[in-house]
Design an enzyme around this catalytic site. Structure first.
Site, short mmCIF file in Angstrom:
data_model
loop_
_atom_site.label_atom_id
_atom_site.label_comp_id
_atom_site.label_asym_id
_atom_site.label_seq_id
_atom_site.Cartn_x
_atom_site.Cartn_y
_atom_site.Cartn_z
N ILE A 162 0.81 -1.12 -0.23
CA ILE A 162 -0.04 0.03 0.12
C ILE A 162 0.95 1.23 0.11
O ILE A 162 0.58 2.34 -0.76
CB ILE A 162 -0.92 -0.09 1.25
CG1 ILE A 162 -1.83 -1.36 1.29
CG2 ILE A 162 -1.81 1.24 1.15
CD1 ILE A 162 -2.50 -1.50 -0.01
N CYS B 41 7.02 -0.70 8.50
CA CYS B 41 6.35 -0.78 7.02
C CYS B 41 7.30 -1.26 6.22
O CYS B 41 8.34 -0.51 5.99
CB CYS B 41 5.74 0.53 6.78
SG CYS B 41 4.83 0.49 5.02
N ASN C 29 4.71 -6.73 12.42
CA ASN C 29 4.28 -6.26 10.95
C ASN C 29 4.43 -7.41 9.94
O ASN C 29 4.78 -8.48 10.41
CB ASN C 29 5.05 -4.99 10.64
CG ASN C 29 4.06 -4.10 9.71
OD1 ASN C 29 3.52 -4.53 8.67
ND2 ASN C 29 4.27 -2.76 9.86
N THR C 30 4.20 -6.99 8.58
CA THR C 30 4.13 -8.14 7.73
C THR C 30 5.56 -8.76 7.49
O THR C 30 6.47 -7.95 7.53
CB THR C 30 3.37 -7.66 6.42
OG1 THR C 30 4.00 -6.52 6.10
CG2 THR C 30 2.09 -7.64 6.45
C1 SIN Z 1 1.37 -0.19 4.10
O1 SIN Z 1 0.67 0.88 3.97
O2 SIN Z 1 2.24 -0.28 2.95
C2 SIN Z 1 1.29 -1.25 4.92
C3 SIN Z 1 1.34 -0.57 6.49
C4 SIN Z 1 2.57 -1.40 7.05
O3 SIN Z 1 2.94 -2.48 6.83
O4 SIN Z 1 2.94 -0.78 8.19
#
Ligand code: SIN
Length: 310
Positions: free
Chosen positions: A76, A135, A197-198
Site C-alpha cells: 500500500i 512498514c 508487522n508483515t
Molecule cells: C502499507 O501501508 O504499506 C502497509 C502498512 C505497514 O505495513 O506498516
C-alpha cells in the site's frame, strides 16, 4: 487455574484498561469508524488506526494487493490523507466511539515521528500511539527504523519526549534478532511492543511473467505467518519487561489464547477481518466459551503461562 463459570476478558496494558485483549490491526479496519456496521467499536479492547503521516500520501502504484495460496501480499505504501485531515475529519468522530483509540503514526525520519506525536499529543480522543517502525513498503523495503537498534532507540526517545501517552513500537519480523530491537525501543521509552508487522514477500505468475505487485516485493500476512509472528512475540516477551501485543495470522479464539500463553497481553486481528469483517465481534463469546470449558476464570491468568521444557 481456577474453576469458574464466568470469565473475565479484561486486561491491563501499559496502564490502559481494556475490555478484552482484542484489537484491530493497523490498516485492516478502516481509517475511522467505517467498520462500525460489522463490529460495535465499544466492544473492542482497542481500535488501531491506519498509519497517519504528516503529509498526505498517495501510496504505491497498483497492483498493490495480491492474493496468495494463504493470505495476501500488500504494497500500500502508507496511503493516507495526512495529519491535518485526520485532525479535522477523523478525530471528531472518535470522540463518541466509546473505545480505546490507538493512533498509528508514521514518518520518514525520526524527526517526523516526533512531530506527529507532538502534534497529536493534545487530543483526548487518542489514548495511545502505535509507532510504525516497520512498514516494509516504503524506503525501498530497507526498514531503517526496525532493523537498526540505535535508530529505533533514538526514534522512540524523541517520541517519548513529545508525548505522555502510552507508546507501542510496532516491530518487523524481517530481521534475525528482534529481541535486540525490542530492548532498544524499551530503552528509548516504549511502553509496549506490537509484534509484528508483515513479512517481506513476493509472487510471480509464470504465464504472464509478471509479479503480483507493481513494486514486486510487499508485506505478506495471513494465517500462514502465525508461527513466525508467535516466535517473534515470544522473543520480544523474553527480551523485555514491557507488555507485548501479538499480531500476525491470528484467526481463531484459540490463536488469541496461544499468543497470550506465549507472553502477549493483547493481540491484533488483521488479515482475518478481510474474509470475515465481523470476526472481532464474534471472538469475545468464543473466548469466553473456550475459557469456561477449560475452567479459566480470567484471560489475564494465561498471559505468559507457557511451560517451556518437557
Ligand atoms: C502499507 O501501508 O504499506 C502497509 C502498512 C505497514 O505495513 O506498516
Amino acid at each position: 487455574m481456577t474453576t469458574a463459570t464466568k470469565t473475565d476478558l479484561s486486561v491491563t496494558l501499559a496502564g490502559l484498561e481494556l475490555k478484552t485483549p482484542l484489537m484491530s490491526a493497523s490498516g485492516t479496519f478502516g481509517h475511522g469508524l467505517e467498520m462500525g456496521n460489522f463490529v460495535a467499536p465499544e466492544t473492542l479492547g482497542a481500535w488501531v488506526s491506519k498509519t497517519v503521516t504528516l503529509l498526505p500520501r498517495h501510496g504505491n502504484p497498483a497492483p498493490r494487493i495480491c492474493e496468495t495460496e494463504a493470505g495476501f501480499l500488500n504494497s500500500i505504501g502508507l496511503e493516507n490523507r495526512g495529519v491535518e485531515d485526520y485532525e479535522q475529519k477523523v478525530l471528531p468522530t472518535l470522540k463518541r466511539a466509546g473505545v480505546t483509540v490507538i493512533t498509528n503514526i508514521g514518518g520518514a525520519t525520526p524527526e517526523e515521528f516526533v512531530e506527529m506525536a507532538a502534534r497529536l499529543d493534545g487530543y483526548d480522543e487518542i489514548h495511545a500511539f502505535e509507532v510504525n517502525l516497520s512498514c516494509p513498503n516504503v524506503q525501498g523495503g530497507k526498514l531503517p527504523f526496525a532493523t537498526d537498534p540505535a535508530t529505533a532507540e533514538l526514534t522512540l526517545r524523541g517520541v517519548r519526549e513529545a508525548t505522555t501517552k502510552p507508546l507501542f513500537a510496532k516491530l518487523s519480523p524481517n530481521l534475525a534478532g528482534i529481541g535486540e530491537i525490542a530492548k532498544a525501543v524499551e530503552a528509548g521509552g516504549a511502553d509496549g511492543i506490537t509484534a509484528v508487522n508483515t513479512l517481506l514477500g513476493m509472487s510471480v505468475d509464470w504465464r504472464t511473467q509478471k509479479p503480483g505487485l507493481a513494486l514486486v516485493m510487499g508485506g505478506y500476512s495471513g494465517v500462514a505467518v502465525k508461527p513466525v509472528a508467535l516466535r517473534c512475540a515470544w522473543n520480544c516477551a523474553t527480551a523485555v519487561k514491557i507488555p507485548i501485543i501479538g499480531c500476525g495470522g491470528i484467526t481463531t479464539a484459540a490463536d488469541v489464547l496461544e499468543f497470550l500463553v506465549a507472553g502477549c497481553t493483547a493481540v491484533q486481528i488483521g488479515t482475518a477481518s478481510f474474509s470475515n469483517p465481523s470476526l472481532l465481534a464474534e471472538l469475545p463469546a468464543q473466548l469466553e466459551e473456550l475459557l469456561a470449558d477449560a475452567g479459566v476464570a480470567s484471560v489475564a491468568e494465561l498471559i505468559g503461562s507457557m511451560k517451556a521444557g518437557y
